[in-house]
Design a protein around this motif. Structure first.
Motif, mmCIF file in Angstrom:
data_model
loop_
_atom_site.group_PDB
_atom_site.id
_atom_site.type_symbol
_atom_site.label_atom_id
_atom_site.label_comp_id
_atom_site.label_asym_id
_atom_site.label_seq_id
_atom_site.Cartn_x
_atom_site.Cartn_y
_atom_site.Cartn_z
ATOM 1 N N ASN A 72 0.795 -1.206 0.055
ATOM 2 C CA ASN A 72 0.067 -0.135 -0.007
ATOM 3 C C ASN A 72 0.811 1.251 0.043
ATOM 4 O O ASN A 72 1.945 1.430 0.658
ATOM 5 C CB ASN A 72 -0.941 0.023 1.171
ATOM 6 C CG ASN A 72 -2.185 -0.897 1.108
ATOM 7 O OD1 ASN A 72 -2.613 -0.932 0.308
ATOM 8 N ND2 ASN A 72 -2.317 -1.297 2.228
ATOM 9 N N LEU A 73 0.691 2.159 -0.782
ATOM 10 C CA LEU A 73 1.207 3.523 -0.871
ATOM 11 C C LEU A 73 1.180 4.202 0.537
ATOM 12 O O LEU A 73 0.206 4.328 0.845
ATOM 13 C CB LEU A 73 0.867 4.220 -2.249
ATOM 14 C CG LEU A 73 1.069 3.696 -3.447
ATOM 15 C CD1 LEU A 73 0.489 4.770 -4.758
ATOM 16 C CD2 LEU A 73 2.485 3.427 -3.657
ATOM 17 N N GLN A 87 8.777 5.259 -3.220
ATOM 18 C CA GLN A 87 8.015 5.879 -2.632
ATOM 19 C C GLN A 87 8.719 7.127 -1.788
ATOM 20 O O GLN A 87 8.018 8.092 -1.619
ATOM 21 C CB GLN A 87 7.423 4.808 -1.294
ATOM 22 C CG GLN A 87 6.330 3.885 -2.051
ATOM 23 C CD GLN A 87 5.288 3.348 -1.146
ATOM 24 O OE1 GLN A 87 4.827 3.803 0.174
ATOM 25 N NE2 GLN A 87 4.959 2.213 -1.227
ATOM 26 N N GLN A 88 10.051 6.904 -1.227
ATOM 27 C CA GLN A 88 10.519 8.048 -0.915
ATOM 28 C C GLN A 88 10.706 9.178 -1.783
ATOM 29 O O GLN A 88 10.482 10.216 -1.376
ATOM 30 C CB GLN A 88 12.072 7.609 -0.429
ATOM 31 C CG GLN A 88 12.823 8.656 0.282
ATOM 32 C CD GLN A 88 14.158 7.963 0.576
ATOM 33 O OE1 GLN A 88 14.522 7.087 0.444
ATOM 34 N NE2 GLN A 88 14.734 8.839 1.491
ATOM 35 N N LEU A 104 -4.080 5.930 4.725
ATOM 36 C CA LEU A 104 -4.511 4.602 5.450
ATOM 37 C C LEU A 104 -5.804 4.260 5.169
ATOM 38 O O LEU A 104 -6.441 3.324 4.652
ATOM 39 C CB LEU A 104 -4.118 4.770 6.895
ATOM 40 C CG LEU A 104 -3.866 3.328 7.671
ATOM 41 C CD1 LEU A 104 -2.849 2.438 7.008
ATOM 42 C CD2 LEU A 104 -3.524 3.647 9.087
ATOM 43 N N ARG A 105 -6.683 5.331 5.516
ATOM 44 C CA ARG A 105 -8.140 5.281 5.231
ATOM 45 C C ARG A 105 -8.575 5.074 3.769
ATOM 46 O O ARG A 105 -9.240 3.951 3.695
ATOM 47 C CB ARG A 105 -8.817 6.631 5.670
ATOM 48 C CG ARG A 105 -8.989 6.503 7.238
ATOM 49 C CD ARG A 105 -10.048 7.452 7.735
ATOM 50 N NE ARG A 105 -9.845 8.965 7.070
ATOM 51 C CZ ARG A 105 -8.938 9.595 7.796
ATOM 52 N NH1 ARG A 105 -8.321 9.412 9.062
ATOM 53 N NH2 ARG A 105 -8.557 10.921 7.378
ATOM 54 N N LEU A 106 -7.790 5.842 2.849
ATOM 55 C CA LEU A 106 -8.221 5.678 1.351
ATOM 56 C C LEU A 106 -7.721 4.303 1.016
ATOM 57 O O LEU A 106 -8.312 3.673 0.208
ATOM 58 C CB LEU A 106 -7.862 6.708 0.703
ATOM 59 C CG LEU A 106 -8.188 6.892 -0.709
ATOM 60 C CD1 LEU A 106 -9.545 6.829 -0.907
ATOM 61 C CD2 LEU A 106 -7.731 8.291 -1.433
ATOM 62 N N ASN A 107 -6.463 3.925 1.410
ATOM 63 C CA ASN A 107 -5.870 2.482 0.887
ATOM 64 C C ASN A 107 -6.878 1.583 1.295
ATOM 65 O O ASN A 107 -6.841 0.489 0.616
ATOM 66 C CB ASN A 107 -4.611 2.274 1.757
ATOM 67 C CG ASN A 107 -3.197 2.781 0.956
ATOM 68 O OD1 ASN A 107 -3.407 2.808 -0.252
ATOM 69 N ND2 ASN A 107 -2.391 3.082 1.670
ATOM 70 N N GLN A 108 -7.416 1.565 2.614
ATOM 71 C CA GLN A 108 -8.290 0.518 2.945
ATOM 72 C C GLN A 108 -9.592 0.547 2.404
ATOM 73 O O GLN A 108 -10.126 -0.503 1.996
ATOM 74 C CB GLN A 108 -8.721 0.708 4.575
ATOM 75 C CG GLN A 108 -9.421 -0.440 5.292
ATOM 76 C CD GLN A 108 -8.757 -1.672 5.149
ATOM 77 O OE1 GLN A 108 -7.545 -1.953 5.536
ATOM 78 N NE2 GLN A 108 -9.177 -2.952 4.456
ATOM 79 N N THR A 109 -10.248 1.700 2.290
ATOM 80 C CA THR A 109 -11.247 1.756 1.187
ATOM 81 C C THR A 109 -11.142 1.099 -0.270
ATOM 82 O O THR A 109 -12.029 0.325 -0.723
ATOM 83 C CB THR A 109 -11.607 3.084 0.971
ATOM 84 O OG1 THR A 109 -12.013 3.918 2.212
ATOM 85 C CG2 THR A 109 -13.107 3.416 0.106
#
Length: 166
Positions: A72-73, A87-88, A104-109
């Motif tokens: 996950n980004l 990513q860095q 984190l929230r958008l990755n989970q969605t």
């Protein structure tokens, strides 16, 4: 990652060829294992095209495993050195706590919607552009996003192969 010439790749043992190209497609050594069978390559473009063809002709399940191999980004997890560097360079390792929570929230969605992580070739992008793409692509249909994610994997592989081979 040390640069290598196409001549060196063509002349390498099967094991060395696979080892050298094993991270071109994230945690998917099988692409290099199948590509080794088609040597010698006359150009890096021909090698890239063969690796892309191998992925494109693989089963839907194999493609899904390829997508699931990507991190996950913005997530603070163990990942390949190439992913860390990519990513860095995009600023994803320097997220504020608020930005980290948003990613984190958008990755989970995204993961809940599609069943695989959001994948984008981050080269040349900053964290704001990446987040905007996530917000936009989470609205895609499952079929459209699966296809888009595979194309982004190919873009990442192309960038990595260009960086590796001269």
């Amino acid at each position: 990652m040390a640069m290598v010439t196409l001549t060196e790749l063509n002349g390498a043992s099967d094991e060395a060829f696979v080892q050298t190209l094993s991270s071109i497609y994230e945690h998917s050594k099988w692409v290099a294992e199948l590509a080794v069978e088609h040597r010698p390559y006359s150009s890096v473009s021909e090698l890239r095209a063969k690796m892309k063809e191998i992925v494109d002709q693989s089963s839907v399940e194999q493609k899904k495993r390829l997508l699931l191999a990507h991190p996950n980004l913005g997530e603070r997890i163990q990942m390949t050195d190439l992913s860390k560097q990519e990513q860095q360079n995009a600023g994803l390792t320097d997220l504020t706590s608020t930005e980290y929570d948003q990613f984190l929230r958008l990755n989970q969605t995204y993961m809940d919607t599609f069943g695989f992580p959001f994948i984008v070739a981050v080269k040349g992008m900053d964290k704001a552009a990446i987040y905007q793409q996530m917000q936009s692509r989470v609205k895609n249909s499952a079929e459209e996003e699966f296809s888009t994610a595979i194309e982004e994997v190919h873009k990442i592989a192309h960038i990595r192969l260009q960086a590796l081979c001269s």
